[in-house]
Scaffold this active site. Structure first.
Site, PDB file in Angstrom:
ATOM      1  N   ARG A 153       0.878  -1.270  -0.171  1.00  0.00           N
ATOM      2  CA  ARG A 153      -0.102  -0.047   0.016  1.00  0.00           C
ATOM      3  C   ARG A 153       0.803   1.199  -0.165  1.00  0.00           C
ATOM      4  O   ARG A 153       1.699   1.288   0.925  1.00  0.00           O
ATOM      5  CB  ARG A 153      -0.889   0.051   1.340  1.00  0.00           C
ATOM      6  CG  ARG A 153      -1.770   1.280   1.470  1.00  0.00           C
ATOM      7  CD  ARG A 153      -2.518   1.076   2.666  1.00  0.00           C
ATOM      8  NE  ARG A 153      -3.712  -0.147   2.407  1.00  0.00           N
ATOM      9  CZ  ARG A 153      -4.114  -0.627   3.812  1.00  0.00           C
ATOM     10  NH1 ARG A 153      -3.477  -0.018   4.950  1.00  0.00           N
ATOM     11  NH2 ARG A 153      -5.078  -1.560   3.548  1.00  0.00           N
ATOM     12  N   ARG A 188      -1.974   6.596  10.126  1.00  0.00           N
ATOM     13  CA  ARG A 188      -2.038   6.006   8.806  1.00  0.00           C
ATOM     14  C   ARG A 188      -1.962   7.214   7.617  1.00  0.00           C
ATOM     15  O   ARG A 188      -1.698   8.395   7.990  1.00  0.00           O
ATOM     16  CB  ARG A 188      -3.193   5.144   8.420  1.00  0.00           C
ATOM     17  CG  ARG A 188      -3.401   4.071   9.410  1.00  0.00           C
ATOM     18  CD  ARG A 188      -2.613   2.673   8.736  1.00  0.00           C
ATOM     19  NE  ARG A 188      -2.641   1.396   9.929  1.00  0.00           N
ATOM     20  CZ  ARG A 188      -3.744   0.607   9.293  1.00  0.00           C
ATOM     21  NH1 ARG A 188      -4.448   0.451   8.187  1.00  0.00           N
ATOM     22  NH2 ARG A 188      -3.782  -0.324  10.104  1.00  0.00           N
ATOM     23  N   LYS A 224      -4.176   1.112  15.086  1.00  0.00           N
ATOM     24  CA  LYS A 224      -4.272   1.903  13.752  1.00  0.00           C
ATOM     25  C   LYS A 224      -4.809   3.231  14.208  1.00  0.00           C
ATOM     26  O   LYS A 224      -5.823   3.437  15.001  1.00  0.00           O
ATOM     27  CB  LYS A 224      -4.811   1.398  12.581  1.00  0.00           C
ATOM     28  CG  LYS A 224      -6.163   0.919  12.675  1.00  0.00           C
ATOM     29  CD  LYS A 224      -6.878   0.316  11.518  1.00  0.00           C
ATOM     30  CE  LYS A 224      -8.009  -0.348  11.588  1.00  0.00           C
ATOM     31  NZ  LYS A 224      -8.488  -1.364  10.797  1.00  0.00           N
ATOM     32  N   LYS A 269      -6.189   6.812  12.395  1.00  0.00           N
ATOM     33  CA  LYS A 269      -6.681   7.428  11.242  1.00  0.00           C
ATOM     34  C   LYS A 269      -7.194   8.880  11.146  1.00  0.00           C
ATOM     35  O   LYS A 269      -7.963   9.120  12.021  1.00  0.00           O
ATOM     36  CB  LYS A 269      -7.973   6.796  10.269  1.00  0.00           C
ATOM     37  CG  LYS A 269      -7.378   5.238  10.057  1.00  0.00           C
ATOM     38  CD  LYS A 269      -8.688   4.491   9.481  1.00  0.00           C
ATOM     39  CE  LYS A 269      -8.042   2.897   9.138  1.00  0.00           C
ATOM     40  NZ  LYS A 269      -9.281   2.194   8.665  1.00  0.00           N
ATOM     41  N   CYS A 329     -15.375  -2.471  -0.443  1.00  0.00           N
ATOM     42  CA  CYS A 329     -14.041  -2.778   0.076  1.00  0.00           C
ATOM     43  C   CYS A 329     -13.578  -3.968  -1.018  1.00  0.00           C
ATOM     44  O   CYS A 329     -14.192  -4.600  -1.633  1.00  0.00           O
ATOM     45  CB  CYS A 329     -13.863  -3.333   1.432  1.00  0.00           C
ATOM     46  SG  CYS A 329     -14.757  -4.888   1.895  1.00  0.00           S
ATOM     47  N   CYS A 380      -8.282 -10.579   0.795  1.00  0.00           N
ATOM     48  CA  CYS A 380      -8.517 -10.169   2.059  1.00  0.00           C
ATOM     49  C   CYS A 380      -8.809 -11.305   3.105  1.00  0.00           C
ATOM     50  O   CYS A 380      -9.903 -12.082   3.030  1.00  0.00           O
ATOM     51  CB  CYS A 380      -9.481  -9.127   2.325  1.00  0.00           C
ATOM     52  SG  CYS A 380      -9.825  -8.739   4.229  1.00  0.00           S
ATOM     53  N   CYS A 400     -16.699  -7.709   5.749  1.00  0.00           N
ATOM     54  CA  CYS A 400     -16.627  -8.183   7.128  1.00  0.00           C
ATOM     55  C   CYS A 400     -16.952  -7.089   7.991  1.00  0.00           C
ATOM     56  O   CYS A 400     -17.087  -5.842   7.601  1.00  0.00           O
ATOM     57  CB  CYS A 400     -15.359  -8.661   7.274  1.00  0.00           C
ATOM     58  SG  CYS A 400     -14.028  -7.560   7.758  1.00  0.00           S
ATOM     59  N   CYS A 420     -14.223  -1.802   6.524  1.00  0.00           N
ATOM     60  CA  CYS A 420     -13.286  -0.749   5.770  1.00  0.00           C
ATOM     61  C   CYS A 420     -13.898  -0.022   4.305  1.00  0.00           C
ATOM     62  O   CYS A 420     -13.378   0.841   4.469  1.00  0.00           O
ATOM     63  CB  CYS A 420     -12.035  -1.892   5.290  1.00  0.00           C
ATOM     64  SG  CYS A 420     -11.005  -2.663   6.501  1.00  0.00           S
TER      65      CYS A 420
END
Length: 595
Positions: free
Chosen positions: A71, A139, A219, A221, A442, A448, A487, A491
């Site tokens: 990424r 991120r 994480k 954001k 996503c 994934c 899921c 995302c």
């Protein structure tokens, strides 16, 4: 497989170095062990396998079809023509496409371990990086996609770059492993010097003053949005920034905190939250204030239970006022002021041609599901954007809705851009329903590892049927936000959409209804399980009611908010108990109270 916790793995990693260099260089193995895979996320890559092939390989007693996703990190989604073409070259070392992300990055899927170093080094030498694109760190910082030449838009982009520079992790491990020790130099604006009084309060006491040895609990954001366009979905972020404009210039930013959408089906301790206004901060202190917020999360976030480690839970556990006090304590020379009122009307991209404000133009091009590839019998997205980059040398912007903005177009170049797009069969957004223009999914299967159902490969077919319903009802120009995710980690940001579909099992989804086209309201669980084939019919019922009950000029979001209760937020039942069951419970409570 490592049995150590993620926290233990980070602490024992020698600055995120681990033995990544050794295992990546070992041509005798196709993948890495779990502890090294965890560390590699901080370097911008996830280990994955092709789940379409998994069952057959298992039956044949063969190992999984291992590969890596890489990424790129690009603040505000900005990427030059040269950087784009480098990504195109590198995607030949992947499965062959560029996947735009709804955090304004680019993902390369299917990179074999033997090609990993070449891909990451190539991205870095283009002037971008993968460092911190994943992992328990800050991120990619998102920013408004429209490349408008105004003081406000330029300051918003500058802030994304300043934040990105401030929060790069400091270990030499990244340069040693991927760049043979060469210094990492992303082409971003330098962060302002930290106020020594602030750093004295925020310092970790370790070599990396912000992250320390354990980095963040999870994480982190961040995004900037300019009213009234909430294209970056600021309410879904750990930290959101909204500029306060005085005389056409940015005086400061209202800072929102505590948003985030990941959860687990049926687990009441996990749920989405919208970010809340924390404070207003003058422009010159915004990056320092952000450091204070990040380090409060570093020191107070949950490091025992990763499901509850995001900052949204820290804010909820501490309470907003206590959280604000902790931030203020780390800003001895800055006074947090009351937040300014903010208001948004849409998360949509404005597709098509627009003036930048400096005599040049930009063109926002719809890219279905953000997958830049040359489709058999369909749009040749990759060839089109490559030709624009090669022939015209124009920069691009990746939008939060996974579209592409062609920027800095001279008036004499507009016809050339249009001709290139038409030549490669890239459709004009004018012929699309407003729903399709903003819908997003996503990646999900086959790459994934968390996905429970299809998403990117399923939503276009759903939209084909929904488009028919919209046109039949005369609603093709009404803004209706549909998002799908494979899921409950969310995302695809489904939990604030008008309709959000969250994978539960193959071809089965939880259906959430009642978010907002502005991204400022959470949806509620409508059905625990709806089959993929039944989704268009489930949506149709709401659209028919909307058409029959709406007032003049009322959007679907406004109609739903006026006529249908979605329940208070944040309420665990809103996400884990179906609407009908909630309504029955509320009715029973009302009868009890009246009786």
């Amino acid at each position: 497989m490592s049995k150590a916790s993620v926290e233990e793995i980070k602490l024992q990693s020698d600055g995120l170095r681990g033995v990544i260099g050794e295992v990546v260089g070992d041509a005798g193995v196709t993948h890495v062990e779990e502890d090294q895979a965890i560390l590699m996320k901080f370097h911008g890559t996830y280990q994955q396998d092709d789940r379409d092939k998994r069952a057959a390989l298992t039956k044949e007693k063969k190992e999984k079809a291992w590969s890596f996703m890489v990424r790129s990190k690009m603040p505000g989604g900005r990427i030059s023509a040269e950087q784009w073409l480098i990504h195109d070259e590198l995607c030949r070392l992947s499965e062959g496409s560029l996947r735009l992300t709804n955090r304004q990055g680019i993902q390369l899927h299917g990179v074999l371990k033997g090609n990993l170093k070449e891909v990451i080094a190539g991205i870095c030498r283009s002037g971008l990086t993968t460092m911190g694109a994943c992992g328990d760190v800050v991120r990619n910082t998102m920013g408004p996609a429209a490349p408008v030449k105004s003081g406000v838009h330029e300051d918003a982009q500058a802030l994304t770059e300043e934040i990105s520079q401030r929060f790069l992790w400091r270990s030499q491990a990244y340069a040693d492993i991927w760049l043979d020790g060469e210094k990492l130099s992303p082409e971003w604006l330098a962060a302002p010097e930290v106020d020594p009084a602030v750093r004295e309060k925020t310092a970790s006491g370790e070599e990396d003053p912000i992250y320390g040895k354990a980095y963040l609990p999870r994480k982190f954001k961040m995004a900037v949005a300019i009213e009234p366009v909430n294209d970056t979905d600021v309410y879904s972020q750990d930290v959101g920034f909204v500029p306060h404009v005085v005389g056409g210039e940015v005086a400061g930013y209202t800072i929102l905190v505590g948003g985030g959408f990941g959860m687990s089906h049926g687990q009441l301790s996990t749920r989405p939250f919208l970010a809340q206004p924390l404070a207003y901060v003058p422009r010159e202190h915004v990056v320092d204030a952000t450091e204070a917020i990040v380090t409060v999360q570093r020191d107070h976030g949950n490091r025992t239970e990763r499901k509850n480690a995001r900052m949204k839970y820290t804010v909820q556990t501490m309470g907003l006022e206590a959280f604000r006090a902790a931030v203020q304590d780390r800003l001895p020379t800055v006074r947090l002021e009351e937040p300014k009122p903010v208001a948004f009307d849409s998360v949509e991209d404005s597709l098509g041609w627009y003036e930048q404000g400096d005599g040049r133009w930009y063109c926002a091009v719809h890219v279905s599901m953000g997958r830049v590839t040359d489709r058999d019998g369909g749009p040749q997205y990759l060839s089109a954007f490559n030709e624009i980059a090669k022939v015209l040398g124009l920069p691009f912007v990746i939008t939060p809705n996974t579209n592409v903005v062609v920027a800095e177009v001279g008036a004499e170049q507009r016809a050339v851009v249009d001709a290139i797009l038409a030549k490669h069969g890239v459709p004009h957004a004018d012929g699309m329903t407003r729903t399709r223009r903003v819908a997003h999914a996503c990646v999900a299967l086959p790459t994934c590892g968390l996905s429970l159902s299809e998403s990117e490969r399923a939503l276009p077919g759903v939209l084909d049927e929904v488009d028919g319903v919209l046109r039949e009802l005369g609603l093709e120009d009404d803004p209706v936000l549909i998002r799908m995710t494979g899921c409950p980690n969310g995302c695809g940001r489904p939990y604030n959409a008008d309709f959000g579909f969250v994978g539960r099992a193959p071809n089965k989804y939880a259906m959430f209804v009642g978010g907002s086209i502005a991204g400022d309201r959470l949806a509620g669980l409508e059905q625990k399980t709806v089959l993929l084939a039944d989704i268009p019919g489930a949506i149709r019922g709401f659209l028919e009611a909307y058409k029959g009950e709406r007032t003049a000029g009322e959007t679907f979001s406004a109609w739903f908010g006026r006529t249908r209760p979605v329940g208070p937020a944040p309420d665990p039942e809103q996400f884990h108990v179906e609407l009908a069951a909630r309504a029955e419970k509320l009715a029973g409570e009302k009868l009890t109270a009246e009786g």
